[in-house]
Design an enzyme around this catalytic site. Structure first.
Site, short mmCIF file in Angstrom:
data_model
loop_
_atom_site.label_atom_id
_atom_site.label_comp_id
_atom_site.label_asym_id
_atom_site.label_seq_id
_atom_site.Cartn_x
_atom_site.Cartn_y
_atom_site.Cartn_z
N HIS A 158 33.71 41.22 39.62
CA HIS A 158 35.02 41.62 40.11
C HIS A 158 35.88 42.24 39.01
O HIS A 158 36.89 42.88 39.29
CB HIS A 158 35.73 40.41 40.72
N SER A 164 40.76 45.29 44.13
CA SER A 164 40.73 44.06 44.91
C SER A 164 41.68 44.21 46.11
O SER A 164 41.47 45.06 46.96
CB SER A 164 41.09 42.87 44.03
N ASP A 221 29.62 41.16 42.11
CA ASP A 221 30.95 40.76 42.55
C ASP A 221 30.80 39.73 43.67
O ASP A 221 30.48 40.08 44.81
CB ASP A 221 31.74 41.97 43.04
N TYR A 252 49.42 46.89 43.81
CA TYR A 252 48.64 45.72 44.24
C TYR A 252 49.19 45.18 45.57
O TYR A 252 48.57 45.27 46.60
CB TYR A 252 48.63 44.65 43.16
#
Length: 702
Positions: free
Chosen positions: A672, A554, A637, A474
């Site tokens: 999302h 993301s 999203d 991430y």
């Protein structure tokens, strides 16, 4: 100053790649001038998700993707195995409100978890709220829940199809009947009850129906709603007409004395304001902690003082006591000093503080009294993640959950006075978790930084350089990647893979210094860390380039997009999910402006060149052979709008030269990720693993 240039559009001709025919994608001659640099944006028309041509493009892309996935011989077997593994009871930790214990439970394959309650922990529970009854497709999900102190009233938020927009409903908890009260157009927040008379909440003005999933969100306000009245009668408690892009969070201390306003200009940095509701003379909010160069949050009050978790002069955070009447920083009193481990959160229960730290990305919990006196370290089963350390002041016990990559969630009941933890509920799986092994390794990144990584695999693994690896990361927004169990990832390990999670810079694993080392003009460090992780696994004979897949969602989708464009030779498979892939325009949609504190903005000359240098959409190159790529997004999203994925896919299909498939999977009635129904989660997981395993040359093991 930026200028736009338009040229007559041309068409990208249909081409064949390893028997794949990608849809014809129109190119338009759109060029934008950024401080003297002209940047082509031929697929900007895909930003209009309401247009007929965009919808036709989505349909055509899904048709090609589904045809490819359908040709993978074991796709259906993977789905069946995932369904089998998923089909077990999943429980949340109980919490007490009024006369009842409440907990979430999913029987196995229910689309949404059901909220149950019981007066006796050993009694038969009853259904309190079942979101599965709110939508035949299972796309309505509970997004927040708040009870009054006495547990007699409950306010809950419902979001649909994965959108961040939610509606607030109010229920009489005793009778389980809905009241007439209903609040619309809220995002990122629940309610703060004031007694049983009403509650505070934040919301936006009603958006335009066509652009509600893409238009920039501005002018959030804080309201007070009195029960029995309509939303249009709600009192505006706070608004800021000078700063349209600020977020406002609202909360009350447990004794309901202090009303706390948390103001942010993005995902980092905050400002705190307060109102003492016992002081009739205080009509407006007063400043408690000036913003926005530090991060601070109110934990609770101790009489006249407010306890605040802050990184001011403490990059690993500390707890201070602030007298609202003398809030200047020189008057702050340290309650819990900064430690060598990074403080992540502080909960309260039974008149005690519970500080959650990370030690090399693993949970460490310490119990203190309100004066900051250490009572004890709470013993945990091992390297993993523990969460749920909070309850009301009068409670004697509470429940928390512990899990790790190889350990499914276990719920413990904790006795506050004695410090003993007793297993309340274990998770029963159709999987031999005792065959799973997790090890933590450390490697050096390009600049010498020491970075941790968790590896999970089956016992007996041979380091012969031929093991398939899924590398996940991430690296941003101060969010840590801590050990946690996933049935989906356990399936990949069961099939002989190594699941690797990298604790990249940009997260909070080592405090604010670790975060800052991976944000703004340091963002390349994050990509270097991920690349170094792959190189380490190859050098240490865990795997090789042809057996390495990367995945992230993301901000993690940005990660995957960046490293696959910077080092396409290093990876065989790339899965960028709901990714931020156009770094020049992300701030122009919904809440994307809030990320400029993390990334910077191309509207600024100071950041444009840096963002342009790694933006995945802009750094694809003609004639390059990219990894086998499956881009995933959802049509609802409204956090990272699907245009990012659409444009990236279009240009990738145009530029890519080589045998690897480059596809996009666009989910309908999905956003999302939050609130996605189990059926859609399993379908997506099956497609991702089928694509990954097939392109890594793996065979399905019965």
């Amino acid at each position: 100053m930026k200028k736009l240039f338009y040229f007559p559009f041309v068409l990208l001709t249909m081409k064949t790649m390893a028997q794949l025919q990608y849809p014809v994608t129109q190119r338009e001659g759109v060029t934008e001038d950024y401080f003297g640099t002209r940047v082509a944006d031929p697929y900007r028309w895909l930003e209009d998700d309401n247009s007929a041509v965009t919808k036709a493009w989505v349909k055509a892309q899904n048709k090609v993707t589904d045809a490819y996935l359908s040709g993978i011989p074991y796709r259906e077997k993977i789905k069946q195995r995932l369904e089998s593994l998923w089909n077990y009871p999943k429980f949340g930790a109980p919490f007490k409100k009024g006369d009842y214990y409440y907990f979430y439970k999913n029987d196995g394959l229910q689309n949404q978890a059901v909220l149950y309650r019981t007066k006796d922990l050993n009694g038969s529970p009853e259904v309190f709220i079942d979101p599965n009854t709110l939508s035949s497709e299972g796309i309505a999900a509970l997004s927040s829940l708040s009870f009054t102190k006495d547990g007699k009233l409950c306010a809950y938020s419902v979001s649909k199809a994965g959108s961040d927009w939610s509606e607030i409903f109010v229920m009489n908890a005793a009778t389980k009947t809905l009241l007439a009260d209903k609040i619309n157009w809220t995002k990122f927040g629940g309610v703060a009850w004031k007694g049983n008379e009403g509650f505070y909440y934040s919301a936006y003005d009603e958006p335009d129906e066509k652009s509600k999933l893409s238009k920039k969100n501005e002018f959030q306000k804080v309201f007070y709603h009195r029960l029995g009245t309509s939303q249009k009668e709600d009192e505006i408690v706070y608004q800021d007409k000078m700063h349209p892009l600020r977020y406002f969070g609202i909360g009350l201390t447990e004794d309901q004395r202090f009303l706390i306003l948390n103001v942010t200009e993005g995902t980092s940095g905050s400002e705190l304001w307060y109102r003492d509701l016992t002081n009739a003379a205080q009509k407006d909010f007063a400043l408690l902690v000036k913003g926005f160069d530090t991060e601070s949050s109110v934990i609770e009050n101790k009489g006249d003082l407010l306890l605040v978790n802050t990184n001011y002069q403490a990059p690993n955070y500390r707890v201070v006591a602030i007298d609202p009447k003398q809030p200047a920083r020189e008057n702050w009193k340290t309650v819990i000093p900064e430690q060598k481990e990074a403080l992540q959160d502080v909960g309260t229960a039974g008149d005690n503080l519970f500080a959650s730290y990370l030690k090399d990305a693993s949970s460490k919990i310490i119990q203190y009294d309100f004066s900051g006196r250490k009572i004890r370290n709470i013993a945990l089963p091992g390297i993993g993640t523990a969460a749920g350390f909070g309850a009301d002041k009068e409670d004697k016990t509470f429940f928390y959950t512990y899990s790790s990559f190889a350990v499914p969630p276990t719920i413990y009941q904790y006795d506050i006075a004695s410090g003993t933890s007793a297993i309340y509920r274990k998770t029963a799986l159709q999987l031999k978790t005792e065959d799973l092994v997790t090890e933590q390794v450390f490697f050096r990144s390009k600049d010498g930084a020491r970075v941790p990584m968790f590896l999970t695999y089956k016992k007996g693994l041979k380091k012969d350089g031929n093991n398939p690896v899924l590398l996940y990361g991430y690296g941003g927004f101060n969010i840590p990647m801590t050990p946690g169990f996933s049935v989906s990832n356990a399936f990949f390990v069961e099939q002989g893979g190594i699941y690797a999670v990298v604790n990249l810079r940009g997260g909070s694993e080592y405090g604010e210094a670790w975060h800052k080392a991976g944000m703004l003009l340091n963002k390349q460090n994050v990509f270097n860390d991920f690349i170094a992780a792959a190189e380490y696994l190859i050098a240490e004979k865990y795997t090789n380039k042809g057996k390495t897949a990367i995945r992230g969602g993301s901000n993690g989708g940005l990660l995957v997009g960046a490293v696959m464009t910077q080092r396409p030779d290093l990876f065989k498979v790339a899965i960028p999910q709901v990714g931020v892939l156009d770094m020049l325009r992300f701030q122009k949609f919904t809440v994307g402006w809030g990320w400029t504190v993390e990334y910077g903005s191309a509207d600024s000359a100071a950041y444009f060149s840096y963002l342009y240098g790694y933006s995945p959409y802009h750094n694809l190159k003609k004639g390059v052979s990219y990894p086998a790529t499956l881009i995933t997004t959802g049509d609802h999203d409204d956090r990272v709008v699907p245009a990012h994925s659409f444009k990236f896919a279009a240009r990738l299909q145009e530029y890519h030269q080589g045998p690897n498939p480059v596809l996009i999977r666009i989910e309908t009635n999905a956003g999302h990720g939050a609130g996605k129904p189990t059926s859609k989660v399993i379908e997506e997981a099956a497609d991702i693993w089928a694509f990954t395993m097939y392109n890594l040359g793996m065979k399905f093991k019965e």
